[in-house]
Structure formats: structure tokens, C-alpha cells
Design a protein around this motif. Structure first.
Motif, PDB file in Angstrom:
ATOM      1  N   PRO A 100      57.398  65.758  95.356  1.00  0.00           N
ATOM      2  CA  PRO A 100      56.379  66.727  94.915  1.00  0.00           C
ATOM      3  C   PRO A 100      56.767  68.156  95.291  1.00  0.00           C
ATOM      4  N   ILE A 101      56.240  69.119  94.549  1.00  0.00           N
ATOM      5  CA  ILE A 101      56.422  70.525  94.916  1.00  0.00           C
ATOM      6  C   ILE A 101      55.665  70.814  96.206  1.00  0.00           C
ATOM      7  N   GLY A 102      54.470  70.291  96.346  1.00  0.00           N
ATOM      8  CA  GLY A 102      53.685  70.494  97.569  1.00  0.00           C
ATOM      9  C   GLY A 102      52.266  70.905  97.248  1.00  0.00           C
ATOM     10  N   VAL A 103      52.002  72.205  97.292  1.00  0.00           N
ATOM     11  CA  VAL A 103      50.659  72.717  96.999  1.00  0.00           C
ATOM     12  C   VAL A 103      50.746  73.636  95.779  1.00  0.00           C
ATOM     13  N   ILE A 104      49.939  73.330  94.777  1.00  0.00           N
ATOM     14  CA  ILE A 104      49.935  74.119  93.542  1.00  0.00           C
ATOM     15  C   ILE A 104      48.611  74.874  93.442  1.00  0.00           C
ATOM     16  N   GLY A 105      48.695  76.169  93.220  1.00  0.00           N
ATOM     17  CA  GLY A 105      47.496  76.989  93.007  1.00  0.00           C
ATOM     18  C   GLY A 105      47.351  77.267  91.526  1.00  0.00           C
ATOM     19  N   MET A 106      46.234  76.843  90.964  1.00  0.00           N
ATOM     20  CA  MET A 106      46.032  76.971  89.515  1.00  0.00           C
ATOM     21  C   MET A 106      44.930  77.993  89.286  1.00  0.00           C
ATOM     22  N   ALA A 131      44.238  69.652  84.888  1.00  0.00           N
ATOM     23  CA  ALA A 131      45.248  70.186  85.804  1.00  0.00           C
ATOM     24  C   ALA A 131      45.275  69.380  87.099  1.00  0.00           C
ATOM     25  N   ALA A 132      44.081  69.023  87.594  1.00  0.00           N
ATOM     26  CA  ALA A 132      44.025  68.247  88.834  1.00  0.00           C
ATOM     27  C   ALA A 132      44.750  66.918  88.656  1.00  0.00           C
ATOM     28  N   ALA A 133      44.505  66.263  87.532  1.00  0.00           N
ATOM     29  CA  ALA A 133      45.102  64.945  87.318  1.00  0.00           C
ATOM     30  C   ALA A 133      46.634  65.034  87.239  1.00  0.00           C
ATOM     31  N   LEU A 134      47.139  66.010  86.506  1.00  0.00           N
ATOM     32  CA  LEU A 134      48.597  66.147  86.389  1.00  0.00           C
ATOM     33  C   LEU A 134      49.226  66.448  87.748  1.00  0.00           C
ATOM     34  N   CYS A 135      48.619  67.375  88.477  1.00  0.00           N
ATOM     35  CA  CYS A 135      49.187  67.735  89.778  1.00  0.00           C
ATOM     36  C   CYS A 135      49.150  66.555  90.737  1.00  0.00           C
ATOM     37  N   LEU A 136      48.035  65.838  90.766  1.00  0.00           N
ATOM     38  CA  LEU A 136      47.915  64.713  91.697  1.00  0.00           C
ATOM     39  C   LEU A 136      48.861  63.574  91.332  1.00  0.00           C
ATOM     40  N   LYS A 137      49.038  63.339  90.042  1.00  0.00           N
ATOM     41  CA  LYS A 137      49.953  62.263  89.622  1.00  0.00           C
ATOM     42  C   LYS A 137      51.373  62.553  90.123  1.00  0.00           C
ATOM     43  N   ALA A 138      51.692  63.849  90.256  1.00  0.00           N
ATOM     44  CA  ALA A 138      52.997  64.215  90.813  1.00  0.00           C
ATOM     45  C   ALA A 138      52.901  64.420  92.333  1.00  0.00           C
ATOM     46  N   SER A 139      51.846  63.874  92.948  1.00  0.00           N
ATOM     47  CA  SER A 139      51.660  63.901  94.414  1.00  0.00           C
ATOM     48  C   SER A 139      51.547  65.292  95.013  1.00  0.00           C
ATOM     49  N   ASN A 140      51.077  66.254  94.212  1.00  0.00           N
ATOM     50  CA  ASN A 140      50.838  67.591  94.738  1.00  0.00           C
ATOM     51  C   ASN A 140      49.374  67.769  95.108  1.00  0.00           C
ATOM     52  N   ALA A 141      49.121  68.529  96.158  1.00  0.00           N
ATOM     53  CA  ALA A 141      47.757  68.993  96.420  1.00  0.00           C
ATOM     54  C   ALA A 141      47.498  70.168  95.481  1.00  0.00           C
ATOM     55  N   ILE A 142      46.244  70.337  95.084  1.00  0.00           N
ATOM     56  CA  ILE A 142      45.938  71.410  94.146  1.00  0.00           C
ATOM     57  C   ILE A 142      44.739  72.232  94.605  1.00  0.00           C
ATOM     58  N   ILE A 143      44.900  73.552  94.452  1.00  0.00           N
ATOM     59  CA  ILE A 143      43.799  74.487  94.687  1.00  0.00           C
ATOM     60  C   ILE A 143      43.453  75.095  93.335  1.00  0.00           C
ATOM     61  N   LEU A 144      42.229  74.879  92.886  1.00  0.00           N
ATOM     62  CA  LEU A 144      41.810  75.326  91.559  1.00  0.00           C
ATOM     63  C   LEU A 144      40.944  76.569  91.674  1.00  0.00           C
ATOM     64  N   ARG A 145      41.250  77.547  90.829  1.00  0.00           N
ATOM     65  CA  ARG A 145      40.436  78.753  90.796  1.00  0.00           C
ATOM     66  C   ARG A 145      40.154  79.054  89.327  1.00  0.00           C
ATOM     67  N   GLY A 146      39.008  78.564  88.853  1.00  0.00           N
ATOM     68  CA  GLY A 146      38.643  78.751  87.450  1.00  0.00           C
ATOM     69  C   GLY A 146      37.923  80.062  87.229  1.00  0.00           C
ATOM     70  N   GLY A 147      37.558  80.302  85.998  1.00  0.00           N
ATOM     71  CA  GLY A 147      36.834  81.523  85.655  1.00  0.00           C
ATOM     72  C   GLY A 147      35.466  81.562  86.314  1.00  0.00           C
ATOM     73  N   LEU A 163      56.482  69.343  87.481  1.00  0.00           N
ATOM     74  CA  LEU A 163      55.621  69.548  88.659  1.00  0.00           C
ATOM     75  C   LEU A 163      56.243  68.908  89.903  1.00  0.00           C
ATOM     76  N   THR A 164      57.514  68.574  89.806  1.00  0.00           N
ATOM     77  CA  THR A 164      58.228  68.034  90.960  1.00  0.00           C
ATOM     78  C   THR A 164      59.362  68.976  91.351  1.00  0.00           C
ATOM     79  N   THR A 165      59.904  68.760  92.544  1.00  0.00           N
ATOM     80  CA  THR A 165      61.157  69.395  92.923  1.00  0.00           C
ATOM     81  C   THR A 165      62.063  68.234  93.403  1.00  0.00           C
ATOM     82  N   HIS A 223      63.125  75.501  91.624  1.00  0.00           N
ATOM     83  CA  HIS A 223      64.412  75.715  90.969  1.00  0.00           C
ATOM     84  C   HIS A 223      65.583  75.063  91.713  1.00  0.00           C
ATOM     85  N   ALA A 224      65.872  75.524  92.927  1.00  0.00           N
ATOM     86  CA  ALA A 224      67.019  74.964  93.643  1.00  0.00           C
ATOM     87  C   ALA A 224      66.659  74.781  95.106  1.00  0.00           C
ATOM     88  N   ARG A 225      66.994  73.624  95.634  1.00  0.00           N
ATOM     89  CA  ARG A 225      66.772  73.307  97.044  1.00  0.00           C
ATOM     90  C   ARG A 225      68.093  72.891  97.642  1.00  0.00           C
TER      91      ARG A 225
END
Lengths: 420, 420
Positions: A118-124, A136-152, A405-407, B395-397
Motif C-alpha cells: 500500500p501507499i499508506g495514507v491517502i488524503g482525498m 474513493a474509500a472503497a478503492l483506497c481500502l481495497k489497496a490497504s490504504n488508510a484514507i482521509i476524506l475531505r468533501g465539499g 494506489l499501491t507502491t 514513483h520510485a522507492r
């Protein structure tokens, strides 16, 4: 900076980082169970979500939001169903985490694994549409990332109701706490904090108007995966199949003009223009497309507005097409690389040399040979779902799906090897 | 902002972008010929380079540069030979550009190619060592990127002499003009411009001290590929092979303590500590390693300094090792993910469950099982050469070699397909 907001965001960030580490330990099965439980809770809390949304819509109307914005804001049963289906669809996609992208052996006996993690923590950061909260939450979580959502801010109550339902489902399924967090304040200072929390946030994905994305990119210290406009081109070569070229241009302009992969500028080789362009123009005018032509093109398409310098760099998102005659492929490629946005560009040609030159020299995320630019899309590419289309060059280009959404990390296994 | 410098940088940026587009058209053979011609010119202009360097060294001494900095600055025949050899080595590496990373077909007959392409324009900011001018230029050019080099001001004349030689060779071989440009001013404002030229520069790679990298990352709007410190750990598990553990720790600490992949902290499972740690300490003390232990460890290794909180997040780059006893693997992983820098960390264990847990849960670019952390290196990984080791996540690790200096685009070939 308001210290309360700074403190709130600090807490959110710290919790997200902690959750992201716990998420690394989850199996595919555990993640899928959580996504399904989240879908079930959306269904259970349908009434609550709709009521929260009604309040947002009422306030939006009173605050004078445009009808287009109100339309994007509204959650009806059909849209809630679509969110639920989206969660099930993402659960059904293959897990992108833990697979070896490449493995190789060294002479000293070390075995190297380049492994998707996983990338780690994604801010959307996004606007209006509350369904993004679930997608967005579902996609990020499926890739094992934590997500912080900031909508309108206009959708805050809707987003909170959705996030509550998702979190209730996640909790039932045993997902780590704080894997999904919604920023609970309308104040824009929260965004300023979020995009500078390098310690806790690994990437920011802004979705919305160009202004939002530019503001985020300009001020962020966290890396930003940008989704800018699509100024897409079709170049009709001297050796184009006339019929294919008509069909592709019409599709790319008319099938859904308001999206980023629709074509905005048509470049026509001067050798084919006299025969091909008049009929193309006729077809497009029938479809109510407004044409704006350079001087040379107006010899073949009468009574059209002249294209100005500004036209070449405008994403119309509308039934408007600028037209330019070019001397050959070099001029076409130079025009695209200069005025384009690196999104999606196409050549129509039966000549393989021209096809190869175009594919190689056009510097865009998606380069088409004899096909419509409209295919630039995660689902059409076979990614299942996407969180957006990157116009950036690093990390991810084009549709951003689960893999993007991975590294990766290197896992190196040995038997006591030391460096000489 | 000094308008002259802003204008100069604007010109450099515009030229680099233009060169980067021309570079996309080069064949592998053309690039290799250019690299060889550049190597030849370095050899031809050896005297000129050495004289320019003597002036830099003289000024450096007068300006009170430390002897370590003077040492890094000096170009002798051996170092010039190494630059020349480096160019030949990079010419001999396989071309990373144009190869299909993946191809697949869609039901509608579209064929998708995910293809490796250059990033575009790379801005390299570095300190002291003038040999980086040749090494970085060669790697970037081999991946068909244009490069803008900004070396340390104390090495400006040396860098200019090297860049002139490289450009002379490049010109002879027919490389596009301005593919390689050196920023010709000492003023730091040039860096401020460079890192905010989004239109022209696609990525900034800073090499040097942490301060330089942090300053660049904080102020850049162009994406930055960061190379921070390596706070590397070795965890010796309860089921470690004693002999392997001694050998690996000694190698990771002593073989070359001043580099980023040397170990800084040793974590020892409490079950193995009584038997294993005293002998380890004895070995290390023989090698003149200073140990700093937590309270529990000082039961087994006498007369060592206590480790403070600061020790756990310090990259010593020296013969110093902090030691901590942990209850088990969970505590070890938590310590690493909290205090580490995500560079290189190792477990020594014969237990496959512990190995798997560690590989999965340690959030670092390189995770070793029963091998020394010292292997994190482009050449050791089989990449041939590296421009640095990324501690970023996007990108690169890990080691950044030729492949990491590329991005990708999708080339989609069809036969008139349109979107329904």
C-alpha cells in the motif's frame, strides 16, 4: 492557523498513520468482508443518509448553488444503490497487494522480490458529489490504504452520514479503527493542514475543478496526484481511412462532450483536407457541433467562426471543436505537445510509419491509433474502477485504479549474506 | 526575485523542454554513441577540467571549506577516469525506453500497450562532488531525459568544464541541443526558480545533506524525488542463527559505517539476548564500535552509555550502534516503523512465520531476511547504476536506476473503434 483545527487534523493524521500500519496485516478476504459489510450498512442507513442529504440540498438551494451543483449533490435511491453496487464491485476485484511484480536471484544467493504494497495514507479532497465518499474509500481500502476524506462543505452532512455507515460496517467486520476518516469541519483551514501533513499523509488526490487542483498543488508539501483537464486532439493523417476518421471524430466529440477524454481540437493533414473535411463538417454540424477553424480550414468549411490562439488551449467540455490544417505529422505532434494537456490524443492513419512516429513522439498519457479518445477510462482499460485520470507524469499516468494506489518495496531473502 | 536570474532560468527551462521532446525520437544506438563521444571528450579535455578544478580547490581552501569537503571537490586523474568509465558503463546498460511493460487485448479488439517512456526534464541539485555532473547526466540521458544540473557553487568551474566537455561530445554525436544544461550562476535564487518551474521541469532530484533536501522539498512545486537519511535496523529474533546474526550485524555496522544503508540500531529479542548479545558486544567493541544501550540491554553489555530517546532517530554515519531489547517481533516492527526512515531494515530469524510477518509489516523500501542491510544499492540490486536511493513512497522507492528515471504511457491501437 486556528489551533483547534490544527490539533484536530493532527489527531486525524496520527490515527490514519496508525491505521495504515494495521491495514498492512489484512488478508484479501478480510478486506472484502469489510467492503461487503460497509455496503450492507449503507443499505441499512439509507433513510438517515437521505435525510442528511435533504438538509444539504435545502441549504444548497437557499445558498444559491447552481442547478448543476444541486444535481450533483442529490442522493436518491438510485444513487445510493450505485454506491452499494460500487462497494461490491470493488470487493470482487483482485487484491493488488502482496504480489511480486518481479523476482530475481543474485549470484551471491540473495533472492530479490519487488513486491506491491500500500501507499499508506491517502488524503482525498473533492467537491459536491457525496458518492465519492464511498467510491474513493472503497478503492483506497481495497489497496490497504488508510484514507482521509475531505468533501465539499455543501455536502458535509451527506458525507458524514455515508462515512458513519461505512465505519459502522467496517467496525463490524473488524477493520482497524480510523482506516477511514472524514474531516468533520467545513473550515478551509482543514485543507491547508491536510496538504502539509507530510508525517502522516503520503499522497493527496484532489478531484474537482482546475482551481481546486491548482490551489492544492501550489500549497501542498505532500505529493499530489493531479487530475487536470483533457485538451485532447485527433490528427487525421494523409493516409487516413476516411470512414474511420469520420466515425472516430464524431464519437470523440459528440458521444459525451462534457468529459475529459472528449476531443477538443481536430488537426487535419492538408493533403486529405479538401476531400475529407467538408463531409466531416457536415456530419458535425448535423450534430449541432460548433466549429472554430484556422484560416486554412475555412477554405473547406464555410461560415465557421475563426479559431483564436485561446481556442487551442481550451477544454470546451461542450459541443465545440477547433479545427486546424497542418502540413504534416511533425506539425501535428508539435501542436499537441505544445497546446495539449498530456491526456489523450489520437492519430487516424493506415500508414504504419506515421502511426509509430505519432505513438512515440506524442507526450501524453494515452495515445490512440485508429480509435476514439473516449476510451481513456479505468473500466475501459480493464482496471475495474478508477479514482480519476492522472495528468501527472510521476507514479501514475492515465487512469488511476487499484494498482496505481499501491507502491512497492523490495523484500530480499538470504542465508546470512554480507557485503564484501 | 532577480529578473535576470528568473529570465535565465526560464530560457534554460524552455530549452530543456524542447530538447526533451527531441530526445524521445532517439534510438538506443544514437544515445550510446553520444555517451561514448562524451566520454572521449572528457578524456580530451582532462587538462582543462583539472585546471578549472584547481581554481575551485584553491578558492575552497581560502574560503575555509572543511578537509572532507575539499576531498570531495578534488578531481584527480583517477576520478576523471572513473567518470569516463561511468559513461561507458551506462552506455553498456540496456535501454529502458520503448519497451512494453504490459500488453493486453480488449474484447472490442483494442490492443493496449503500457510502454516505458522518458520522464521528460529532470532537475538535479547537488553538492560538492563534481563527478555527479557526468554520472547524473549520463543516467538521465540514457533514459532519454533532458537534464538541468545545479551543482554546488564551490564546484562551479569544475562542473562547467565537465559540462562543456560533455556537451562537445554530445554535439559531435548529434544529440539534440540543450539536452544537458548546467545552471551557470552561483546565486541561490536560481534554485528557487528551478524548483518552481512546473511548466518545464518534471521532477527535481536533490542530492546532498538533509538540510538541502528539506529546503527543496518544502519550497518546490515541481515533484521532488527525495533521498533522506537511512536509519536502518536489524532485529535479531528469538529463533535467529547466532552465527549469522553476529556476521550480519558486524557487516552492516562496520564494513562502511558512513553510508545510508549501514545499521544504526540493533533490536534484540529478550529470549536470545542473554546468550547472544554479550558475544556480539565483544565483537563490536573489538572493531571500536561505541554501543549505546537501553536499560534492559545494559544487563548484558556492561559499561556502555545509555541510549537516549534521540539515539533511536539518529543516523550516526559512524561506528556507533544503539541497542534495545524487545519483547518480541511486534515491538520490533513498531519501533522500526516509528523511528526508522523507511530505508533498509533486516530480520535475522530461522522462523518462517516471523520472517513473513517482518517482511509484510515493516514499512521500508528494502526489507531483508537473513542478510545485511548494506546490499541496498543499485549495482547490488542489478540495476547497473543508480542516481540515489529514494526514501519517498511514490514513483520510485529504494535505488533509483534507469528504470526509475522513466514513466509510462498507454499506446492503444485499434481499427476504428468508438465508444458505445
Amino acid at each position: 492557523m486556528d489551533s483547534t483545527i490544527a490539533e484536530k487534523m493532527e489527531t486525524i493524521g496520527r490515527r490514519a498513520r496508525k491505521a495504515s500500519q494495521a491495514l498492512m496485516g489484512l488478508s484479501e478476504e478480510e478486506k472484502n468482508q469489510a467492503l461487503k459489510a460497509m455496503a450492507d450498512e449503507l443499505d441499512n442507513q439509507r433513510e438517515k443518509i437521505r435525510k442528511a442529504n435533504e438538509l444539504d440540498v435545502k441549504d444548497g438551494r437557499e445558498n444559491g448553488l447552481s442547478s448543476a451543483m444541486i444535481d450533483r449533490l442529490i442522493l436518491n435511491d438510485e444513487r445510493i444503490d450505485a454506491m452499494i453496487q460500487g462497494l461490491h464491485d470493488i470487493a470482487a476485484l483482485p487484491d493488488p497487494i502482496g504480489k511480486d511484480l518481479r523476482t530475481w536471484d543474485k549470484e551471491n544467493g540473495l533472492k530479490l522480490h519487488k513486491r506491491a504494497v500500500p501507499i499508506g495514507v491517502i488524503g482525498m479532497i473533492y467537491e459536491s458529489r457525496p458518492n465519492v465518499t464511498a467510491d474513493a474509500a472503497a478503492l483506497c481500502l481495497k489497496a490497504s490504504n488508510a484514507i482521509i476524506l475531505r468533501g465539499g462543505s455543501e455536502a458535509l452532512r451527506s458525507n458524514q452520514a455515508i462515512a458513519e455507515a461505512l465505519n459502522k460496517g467496517a467496525k463490524k467486520a473488524g477493520l482497524p479503527e480510523h482506516a477511514l476518516q472524514l474531516v468533520p469541519v467545513r473550515d478551509r483551514k482543514a485543507v491547508q493542514e491536510l496538504i502539509r501533513m507530510d508525517r502522516y499523509v503520503d499522497v493527496i488526490i484532489p478531484r474537482g475543478g482546475q482551481g481546486l487542483i491548482r490551489a492544492v498543488a501550489e500549497n501542498a508539501t505532500v505529493p499530489v496526484l493531479k487530475h487536470y483537464e483533457g485538451i485532447c486532439h485527433i490528427y487525421v493523417d494523409a493516409d487516413a481511412d476516411h470512414e474511420k476518421a469520420w466515425r472516430i471524430v464524431e464519437n470523440a466529440k459528440c458521444q459525451r462532450p462534457g468529459v475529459c477524454n472528449a476531443v477538443e481540437t481536430l488537426l487535419v493533414n492538408k493533403a486529405i483536407a479538401p476531400e475529407w473535411l467538408p463531409e466531416m463538417a457536415e456530419q458535425l454540424l448535423k450534430q449541432k457541433v460548433e466549429l472554430r477553424g484556422d484560416e486554412a480550414s475555412r477554405d473547406y468549411i464555410k461560415d465557421v467562426k475563426p479559431a483564436t490562439e485561446e481556442d487551442w488551449s481550451t477544454e470546451y467540455l461542450d459541443l465545440i471543436l477547433s479545427v486546424k490544417i497542418v502540413d504534416g505529422i511533425k506539425e501535428a505532434v508539435e501542436h499537441i505537445n505544445h497546446y495539449g494537456s498530456g491526456h489523450s490524443d489520437a492519430i487516424v492513419s493506415e500508414n504504419s510509419e506515421q502511426q509509430d512516429y505519432f505513438s512515440r513522439m506524442v507526450d501524453s498519457a494515452a495515445v490512440y491509433v485508429n480509435a476514439s479518445t473516449r476510451f481513456t477510462d479505468g473500466a475501459e482499460f480493464g482496471m475495474g474502477a478508477e479514482i480519476g485520470i492522472s495528468t501527472d507524469r510521476l507514479h501514475a499516468r492515465g487512469p488511476v485504479g487499484l494498482e496505481e494506489l499501491t507502491t512497492y518495496k523490495y523484500v530480499i531473502t538470504g542465508n546470512g549474506q554480507i557485503r564484501e
